[in-house]
Design a protein around this motif. Structure first.
Motif, PDB file in Angstrom:
ATOM      1  N   VAL A  44      34.836  35.957  32.832  1.00 45.13           N
ATOM      2  CA  VAL A  44      35.336  37.305  32.541  1.00 45.13           C
ATOM      3  C   VAL A  44      35.921  37.360  31.141  1.00 45.13           C
ATOM      4  N   ARG A  45      36.697  36.344  30.793  1.00 41.25           N
ATOM      5  CA  ARG A  45      37.306  36.289  29.454  1.00 41.25           C
ATOM      6  C   ARG A  45      36.234  36.284  28.366  1.00 41.25           C
ATOM      7  N   MET A  46      35.202  35.486  28.557  1.00 40.62           N
ATOM      8  CA  MET A  46      34.135  35.405  27.563  1.00 40.62           C
ATOM      9  C   MET A  46      33.440  36.754  27.398  1.00 40.62           C
ATOM     10  N   ALA A  47      33.165  37.416  28.525  1.00 41.86           N
ATOM     11  CA  ALA A  47      32.474  38.703  28.472  1.00 41.86           C
ATOM     12  C   ALA A  47      33.327  39.760  27.798  1.00 41.86           C
ATOM     13  N   LEU A  48      34.610  39.789  28.115  1.00 41.28           N
ATOM     14  CA  LEU A  48      35.485  40.805  27.538  1.00 41.28           C
ATOM     15  C   LEU A  48      35.791  40.530  26.068  1.00 41.28           C
ATOM     16  N   GLN A  49      35.991  39.256  25.732  1.00 44.98           N
ATOM     17  CA  GLN A  49      36.308  38.946  24.342  1.00 44.98           C
ATOM     18  C   GLN A  49      35.104  39.102  23.420  1.00 44.98           C
ATOM     19  N   ALA A  50      33.904  39.179  23.999  1.00 43.37           N
ATOM     20  CA  ALA A  50      32.728  39.532  23.203  1.00 43.37           C
ATOM     21  C   ALA A  50      32.825  40.979  22.730  1.00 43.37           C
ATOM     22  N   LEU A  51      33.672  41.769  23.430  1.00 44.80           N
ATOM     23  CA  LEU A  51      33.886  43.167  23.066  1.00 44.80           C
ATOM     24  C   LEU A  51      35.136  43.367  22.225  1.00 44.80           C
ATOM     25  N   GLY A  52      35.952  42.321  22.127  1.00 48.48           N
ATOM     26  CA  GLY A  52      37.189  42.407  21.347  1.00 48.48           C
ATOM     27  C   GLY A  52      38.098  41.244  21.688  1.00 48.48           C
ATOM     28  N   ALA A  53      38.671  40.629  20.675  1.00 47.26           N
ATOM     29  CA  ALA A  53      39.477  39.421  20.884  1.00 47.26           C
ATOM     30  C   ALA A  53      40.766  39.691  21.642  1.00 47.26           C
ATOM     31  N   GLU A  54      41.190  40.949  21.714  1.00 46.81           N
ATOM     32  CA  GLU A  54      42.463  41.274  22.366  1.00 46.81           C
ATOM     33  C   GLU A  54      42.390  41.246  23.888  1.00 46.81           C
ATOM     34  N   HIS A  55      41.178  41.233  24.438  1.00 40.72           N
ATOM     35  CA  HIS A  55      41.012  41.267  25.895  1.00 40.72           C
ATOM     36  C   HIS A  55      41.162  39.862  26.475  1.00 40.72           C
ATOM     37  N   ASP A  56      41.419  39.803  27.789  1.00 38.41           N
ATOM     38  CA  ASP A  56      41.679  38.488  28.389  1.00 38.41           C
ATOM     39  C   ASP A  56      41.374  38.528  29.884  1.00 38.41           C
ATOM     40  N   ALA A  57      41.631  37.412  30.547  1.00 35.48           N
ATOM     41  CA  ALA A  57      41.388  37.305  31.987  1.00 35.48           C
ATOM     42  C   ALA A  57      42.365  36.312  32.586  1.00 35.48           C
ATOM     43  N   LEU A  58      42.540  36.395  33.891  1.00 31.19           N
ATOM     44  CA  LEU A  58      43.392  35.441  34.582  1.00 31.19           C
ATOM     45  C   LEU A  58      42.880  35.219  35.996  1.00 31.19           C
ATOM     46  N   VAL A  59      43.335  34.132  36.596  1.00 36.71           N
ATOM     47  CA  VAL A  59      42.990  33.816  37.982  1.00 36.71           C
ATOM     48  C   VAL A  59      43.945  34.555  38.901  1.00 36.71           C
ATOM     49  N   LEU A  60      43.377  35.290  39.855  1.00 39.46           N
ATOM     50  CA  LEU A  60      44.186  36.043  40.811  1.00 39.46           C
ATOM     51  C   LEU A  60      43.475  36.071  42.145  1.00 39.46           C
ATOM     52  N   ASN A  61      44.133  35.549  43.156  1.00 39.17           N
ATOM     53  CA  ASN A  61      43.609  35.593  44.526  1.00 39.17           C
ATOM     54  C   ASN A  61      44.540  36.469  45.351  1.00 39.17           C
ATOM     55  N   ILE A  62      44.185  37.751  45.485  1.00 37.82           N
ATOM     56  CA  ILE A  62      45.102  38.698  46.120  1.00 37.82           C
ATOM     57  C   ILE A  62      45.291  38.438  47.615  1.00 37.82           C
ATOM     58  N   ALA A  63      44.486  37.537  48.184  1.00 37.81           N
ATOM     59  CA  ALA A  63      44.681  37.158  49.589  1.00 37.81           C
ATOM     60  C   ALA A  63      45.820  36.168  49.767  1.00 37.81           C
ATOM     61  N   ASP A  64      46.272  35.575  48.684  1.00 35.89           N
ATOM     62  CA  ASP A  64      47.313  34.544  48.705  1.00 35.89           C
ATOM     63  C   ASP A  64      48.603  35.134  48.153  1.00 35.89           C
ATOM     64  N   PRO A  65      49.605  35.413  49.001  1.00 37.55           N
ATOM     65  CA  PRO A  65      50.831  36.049  48.523  1.00 37.55           C
ATOM     66  C   PRO A  65      51.557  35.258  47.446  1.00 37.55           C
ATOM     67  N   VAL A  66      51.636  33.936  47.591  1.00 39.87           N
ATOM     68  CA  VAL A  66      52.366  33.109  46.644  1.00 39.87           C
ATOM     69  C   VAL A  66      51.666  33.089  45.290  1.00 39.87           C
ATOM     70  N   GLN A  67      50.339  32.865  45.311  1.00 43.01           N
ATOM     71  CA  GLN A  67      49.583  32.829  44.053  1.00 43.01           C
ATOM     72  C   GLN A  67      49.608  34.188  43.365  1.00 43.01           C
ATOM     73  N   THR A  68      49.510  35.253  44.147  1.00 38.38           N
ATOM     74  CA  THR A  68      49.527  36.599  43.572  1.00 38.38           C
ATOM     75  C   THR A  68      50.846  36.882  42.872  1.00 38.38           C
ATOM     76  N   GLU A  69      51.942  36.557  43.527  1.00 39.13           N
ATOM     77  CA  GLU A  69      53.255  36.799  42.916  1.00 39.13           C
ATOM     78  C   GLU A  69      53.392  36.037  41.604  1.00 39.13           C
ATOM     79  N   ALA A  70      52.990  34.769  41.606  1.00 42.48           N
ATOM     80  CA  ALA A  70      53.119  33.952  40.399  1.00 42.48           C
ATOM     81  C   ALA A  70      52.195  34.455  39.292  1.00 42.48           C
ATOM     82  N   ALA A  71      50.961  34.779  39.650  1.00 38.51           N
ATOM     83  CA  ALA A  71      49.989  35.217  38.645  1.00 38.51           C
ATOM     84  C   ALA A  71      50.394  36.533  38.004  1.00 38.51           C
ATOM     85  N   LEU A  72      50.927  37.454  38.802  1.00 38.52           N
ATOM     86  CA  LEU A  72      51.292  38.752  38.252  1.00 38.52           C
ATOM     87  C   LEU A  72      52.594  38.697  37.458  1.00 38.52           C
ATOM     88  N   LYS A  73      53.493  37.787  37.813  1.00 38.18           N
ATOM     89  CA  LYS A  73      54.665  37.552  36.964  1.00 38.18           C
ATOM     90  C   LYS A  73      54.221  37.039  35.602  1.00 38.18           C
TER      91      LYS A  73
END
Length: 246
Positions: A44-73
């Motif tokens: 995702v990061r590669m695809a978006l940054q091909a459109l502009g260096a300011e874009h980015d991506a992160l790992v998010l598993n919304i089924a996992d409450p602990v991972q979601t809280e940490a990732a969104l923080k």
């Protein structure tokens, strides 16, 4: 757009999510997309940054409450408060009701409904302080019509639309809109693998006589994210070629 606004798009690795992320880039947003794995986020990061260096991506598993809280923080720390949140990530676990087990039910409800709750829980508070923004939840025609073999998915999407209307009422006074886009049958890798006979049967139910394109869903999302939709909230916009006109 005089000042580049931030957009978070969950489930941006392919299909509708990828199209939404790319359309929001075209609309002038700085976009952060998510995927459930490191390799997916890298793609995702590669695809978006091909459109502009300011874009980015992160790992998010919304089924996992602990991972979601940490990732969104981490998201809020690194990127700041989003103007647009698009809840697109979701799964299917199809089975006829009499064969459906608890895991198939729980997995879909936990991801497609509770997962959206988790994302909104993390994002709404900073958005309230910002006093501006749009939350756009990707529902489905199945949430309105139902579908054999998808009792879990239909329940989650119907619940998502009720959640959307309730949240919209609570935060409208802070200039934050909350809406749904409900796709019909959209041409993606999931529909491409269907047998021709099944495709023909589906097409026979669509007055438009074709599958939708991911870009057409992205267009509806872009409208709801834009200035012309600031007085629209608590709504579900159906994009289905006339398959359901309720």
């Amino acid at each position: 757009m005089s000042e580049q606004k931030l957009a978070l798009v969950t489930g941006a690795s392919r299909g509708i999510g990828r199209a939404i992320a790319e359309r929001l880039v075209q609309e002038g947003f700085r976009v952060v997309g998510t995927a459930t794995s490191d390799s997916g986020a890298a793609a995702v990061r590669m695809a978006l940054q091909a459109l502009g260096a300011e874009h980015d991506a992160l790992v998010l598993n919304i089924a996992d409450p602990v991972q979601t809280e940490a990732a969104l923080k981490d998201f809020l720390t690194r990127f700041g408060t989003p103007y647009v949140v698009v809840n697109n990530a979701g799964i299917t676990r199809d089975n006829l009701f009499l064969r459906m087990n608890d895991a198939e039910w729980d997995d879909v409800i936990n991801t497609n409904l509770s997962g959206v709750f988790r994302v909104c829980k993390a994002m709404v508070k900073p958005m309230l302080k910002q006093k501006d923004g749009a939350i756009i939840n990707i529902s489905s025609i199945i949430g309105t019509t139902g579908n054999a073999g998808q009792a879990n998915y239909a329940a989650a999407k119907a619940g998502l639309e009720g959640f959307t209307r309730s949240l919209a009422q609570e935060i409208a006074s802070r200039n934050i809109t909350v809406n749904c886009v409900a796709p019909g049958f959209i041409q993606t890798d999931m529909t491409d693998i269907l047998p021709e006979t099944q495709k023909e049967a589906i097409l026979a139910t669509i007055p438009g006589k074709r599958f939708g394109q991911p870009e057409e869903i992205a267009g509806a999302v872009a409208f709801l994210a834009g200035n012309n939709a600031r007085y629209i909230t608590g709504q579900t916009i159906h994009v289905n070629g006339g398959m359901n006109m309720g």
